[in-house]
Write a protein that holds these residues in place. Structure first.
Motif, PDB file in Angstrom:
ATOM      1  N   PRO A   1      -9.772  -3.012  -6.853  1.00  0.00           N
ATOM      2  CA  PRO A   1      -9.922  -1.908  -6.963  1.00  0.00           C
ATOM      3  C   PRO A   1     -10.547  -1.241  -7.912  1.00  0.00           C
ATOM      4  N   SER A   2      -9.851   0.268  -7.061  1.00  0.00           N
ATOM      5  CA  SER A   2     -11.014   2.107  -6.993  1.00  0.00           C
ATOM      6  C   SER A   2     -10.839   1.689  -8.908  1.00  0.00           C
ATOM      7  N   VAL A   3      -9.581   1.149  -9.109  1.00  0.00           N
ATOM      8  CA  VAL A   3      -9.849   1.403 -10.831  1.00  0.00           C
ATOM      9  C   VAL A   3      -9.318   0.234 -11.464  1.00  0.00           C
ATOM     10  N   GLY A   4     -10.502   0.309 -13.023  1.00  0.00           N
ATOM     11  CA  GLY A   4      -9.413  -0.583 -14.045  1.00  0.00           C
ATOM     12  C   GLY A   4      -8.050  -0.377 -13.696  1.00  0.00           C
TER      13      GLY A   4
ATOM     14  N   ILE B   1     -11.225  -6.873   6.222  1.00  0.00           N
ATOM     15  CA  ILE B   1     -10.323  -6.848   4.702  1.00  0.00           C
ATOM     16  C   ILE B   1      -9.360  -5.867   4.847  1.00  0.00           C
ATOM     17  N   ALA B   2      -8.064  -6.493   4.558  1.00  0.00           N
ATOM     18  CA  ALA B   2      -6.669  -5.126   5.143  1.00  0.00           C
ATOM     19  C   ALA B   2      -6.367  -5.402   3.683  1.00  0.00           C
ATOM     20  N   THR B   3      -5.460  -3.967   3.622  1.00  0.00           N
ATOM     21  CA  THR B   3      -5.075  -3.139   2.386  1.00  0.00           C
ATOM     22  C   THR B   3      -3.833  -1.626   2.296  1.00  0.00           C
ATOM     23  N   GLN B   4      -2.479  -2.099   2.000  1.00  0.00           N
ATOM     24  CA  GLN B   4      -1.773  -1.147   2.104  1.00  0.00           C
ATOM     25  C   GLN B   4      -2.166   0.071   1.313  1.00  0.00           C
ATOM     26  N   ARG B   5      -3.216   0.019   0.779  1.00  0.00           N
ATOM     27  CA  ARG B   5      -3.577   1.549   0.364  1.00  0.00           C
ATOM     28  C   ARG B   5      -4.652   2.479  -0.081  1.00  0.00           C
ATOM     29  N   LEU B   6      -4.978   2.300   0.660  1.00  0.00           N
ATOM     30  CA  LEU B   6      -6.593   2.521   1.272  1.00  0.00           C
ATOM     31  C   LEU B   6      -7.212   3.544  -0.311  1.00  0.00           C
ATOM     32  N   ALA B   7      -6.411   4.487  -0.776  1.00  0.00           N
ATOM     33  CA  ALA B   7      -7.104   4.916  -2.165  1.00  0.00           C
ATOM     34  C   ALA B   7      -6.646   4.201  -3.157  1.00  0.00           C
TER      35      ALA B   7
ATOM     36  N   ALA C   1     -15.040  -0.681   0.883  1.00  0.00           N
ATOM     37  CA  ALA C   1     -13.840   0.337   2.048  1.00  0.00           C
ATOM     38  C   ALA C   1     -15.465   1.031   2.938  1.00  0.00           C
ATOM     39  N   ALA C   2     -16.076   1.464   2.649  1.00  0.00           N
ATOM     40  CA  ALA C   2     -16.819   2.222   3.254  1.00  0.00           C
ATOM     41  C   ALA C   2     -18.220   0.949   4.114  1.00  0.00           C
ATOM     42  N   GLU C   3     -18.039   0.238   3.626  1.00  0.00           N
ATOM     43  CA  GLU C   3     -18.911  -1.002   4.076  1.00  0.00           C
ATOM     44  C   GLU C   3     -18.251  -1.376   5.624  1.00  0.00           C
TER      45      GLU C   3
ATOM     46  N   ASP D   1      -3.476   8.176   1.169  1.00  0.00           N
ATOM     47  CA  ASP D   1      -4.597   7.667   2.216  1.00  0.00           C
ATOM     48  C   ASP D   1      -4.465   8.156   3.302  1.00  0.00           C
ATOM     49  N   MET D   2      -4.381   9.208   4.058  1.00  0.00           N
ATOM     50  CA  MET D   2      -4.027   9.306   4.706  1.00  0.00           C
ATOM     51  C   MET D   2      -5.719  10.466   4.870  1.00  0.00           C
ATOM     52  N   LEU D   3      -5.390  11.279   3.854  1.00  0.00           N
ATOM     53  CA  LEU D   3      -7.198  11.414   4.125  1.00  0.00           C
ATOM     54  C   LEU D   3      -8.138  11.143   3.874  1.00  0.00           C
ATOM     55  N   ARG D   4      -7.528   9.910   2.553  1.00  0.00           N
ATOM     56  CA  ARG D   4      -9.861   8.613   3.374  1.00  0.00           C
ATOM     57  C   ARG D   4      -9.232   8.515   4.131  1.00  0.00           C
ATOM     58  N   ALA D   5      -8.340   7.924   4.478  1.00  0.00           N
ATOM     59  CA  ALA D   5      -8.066   7.480   6.269  1.00  0.00           C
ATOM     60  C   ALA D   5      -9.080   8.281   7.664  1.00  0.00           C
TER      61      ALA D   5
END
Ligand SMILES: Nc1ncnc2c1ncn2[C@@H]1O[C@H](COP(=O)(O)OP(=O)(O)OP(=O)(O)O)[C@@H](O)[C@H]1O
Ligand SMILES: [Mg+2]
Length: 391
Positions: free
Chosen positions: A145-148, A179-185, A192-194, A208-212
């Motif tokens: 997860p990106s945040v706790g 890896i698969a995710t519903q929510r990139l953010a 994700a970056a690797e 999510d679109m901006l991250r993509a």
């Protein structure tokens, strides 16, 4: 050896090929909203590549266990001790057997712990067993997860650390993350970056679109096309897929998922005595324990502040100097501790509270009941708690 597996058809009408050897070196990230077809895509990838490469699937929903019948994957239930998981993961690498770690039915903390321990053990395998393995993680935002969130910091560290190892340092050890995710953010950025390969499915939320768009190096207007993708259609990019963004429709699969999309079904004919049907209890209902899943109440901030501003207690004086607690025998002490566990388990909310919180509760009870001797460690507490839970 170059092996291209067939993922489906491209918008140009050609076969969409995925280079497995390149994938092992460059990893893959799949993203798309719920129902966009990620799990179907992973299943297609797994089925097509099963003859070529060892596979390990971290499966939160127990969806991929159906691969066992056709492709011989070993299904590993996630509800095990750390030692068991480490032993199994080590043997999975030694014997090069494909497996599904099924985490269905476990709570989020347990899922994260089991996945973290298992992946770390695969990562720590002896150098002589560093054969290539595709490690597929569905719903990766849960494990990295990106945040706790609500889970304890200790569990989050184990799980996030394992995912970071997989994606950042796994390649040399033969581990290739898919890896698969519903929510990139919601997915940790470093994880994700690797990935150098992407399959982007239908995405609605701007964030999510901006991250993509950032990950793919696209301008934001071009990324708008992710909104219009149909279920089962993805934009592919990366060295194992395509040098430029390419629309791909994922092909069919041979095994079936255990969970299906909801389908509209005609309602049954309403019987005359519908009220009777609903309000007449089944005699068995009275024998079943009532379990209510209520979230624990958040502690008010004033409580926490009061606790923080209280002076720290003086360290306890050594027992020989001043016996503060009554002397009791070892058996009596065990019995006293046993009764504390029984009290904790008897509280219906205990099933939904993390172990770390229950441990604090246990320590407080020990103090109130003046249990003598050194307090149990967290790991010893967990062991005893497992015994208490199973009655
Ligand atoms: N390419 C496809 N061809 C045919 N059916 C598909 C395709 N992709 C997805 N489906 C069907 O659409 C439904 C949803 O797909 P899937 O379960 O893969 O979604 P998902 O993205 O994993 O959703 P979630 O994030 O909620 O798990 C499934 O019933 C699946 O069989
Ligand atoms: Mg899915």
């Amino acid at each position: 050896m170059k092996v291209g597996i067939d993922m489906g058809t491209t918008s140009e009408g050609t076969s969409a090929s995925l280079d497995i050897e390149e994938l092992l070196a460059t990893r893959l990230l799949v993203q798309g909203n719920s129902g966009s077809g990620k799990s179907h895509l992973l299943r297609r990838l797994l089925e097509q590549s099963a003859p070529w490469v060892q596979q390990c699937i971290i499966d939160p929903e127990g969806d991929f266990v159906t691969l066992a019948d056709k492709f011989g994957h070993v299904v590993i239930e996630g509800e095990r001790t750390d030692a068991e998981l480490i032993g199994i993961a080590t043997r999975i690498r030694q014997h090069r057997v494909s497996c599904v770690l099924s985490l269905e039915g476990l709570d989020v903390e347990q899922q994260m712990r089991s996945a973290g321990v298992f992946l770390n053990a695969m990562f720590d395998a002896d150098r002589e067993y560093w054969y290539p393995v595709l490690v597929v993680v569905d719903e990766a935002q849960m494990f990295a997860p990106s945040v706790g969130g609500d889970v304890s910091e200790e569990i989050r560290k184990v799980s996030l650390g394992a995912m970071t190892n997989l994606m950042c340092r796994g390649r040399k050890r033969g581990l290739a993350g898919v890896i698969a995710t519903q929510r990139l953010a919601k997915l940790a950025k470093n994880v994700a970056a690797e990935a150098s390969n992407f399959l982007m499915g239908r995405t609605f939320l701007d964030i999510d679109m901006l991250r993509a768009a950032d990950l793919l190096g696209m301008d934001r207007r071009t990324a708008e096309m992710f909104r219009d993708l149909k279920r089962g259609s993805f934009v592919a990019l990366g060295p194992a897929l395509s040098r430029r963004p390419l629309r791909v429709t994922i092909g069919s699969v041979e095994t079936s998922a255990r969970s299906m999309s909801p389908k509209l079904m005609p309602l049954p004919e309403a019987p005359q005595d519908v009220a009777d049907l609903i309000f007449t209890p089944d005699p068995e209902e009275f024998t079943r324990p009532v379990v209510r899943r209520t979230a624990p109440q958040p502690r008010p901030a004033s409580d926490i502040l009061a606790e923080l501003s209280r002076p720290r207690p003086e360290p306890a004086a050594p027992v020989e100097a001043k016996p503060a607690q009554p002397e009791i025998s070892a058996e009596e002490r065990e019995a006293l501790i046993g009764s504390l566990f029984a009290e904790i388990v008897a509280n219906p909310e205990a099933a939904f509270r993390p172990d770390a919180e229950l441990y604090q509760d246990f320590l407080v009870r020990c103090r109130i009941r003046r249990v003598p001797g050194t307090a149990l460690s967290l790991s010893a507490f967990r062991r005893k708690m497992a015994v208490a839970r199973s009655g």
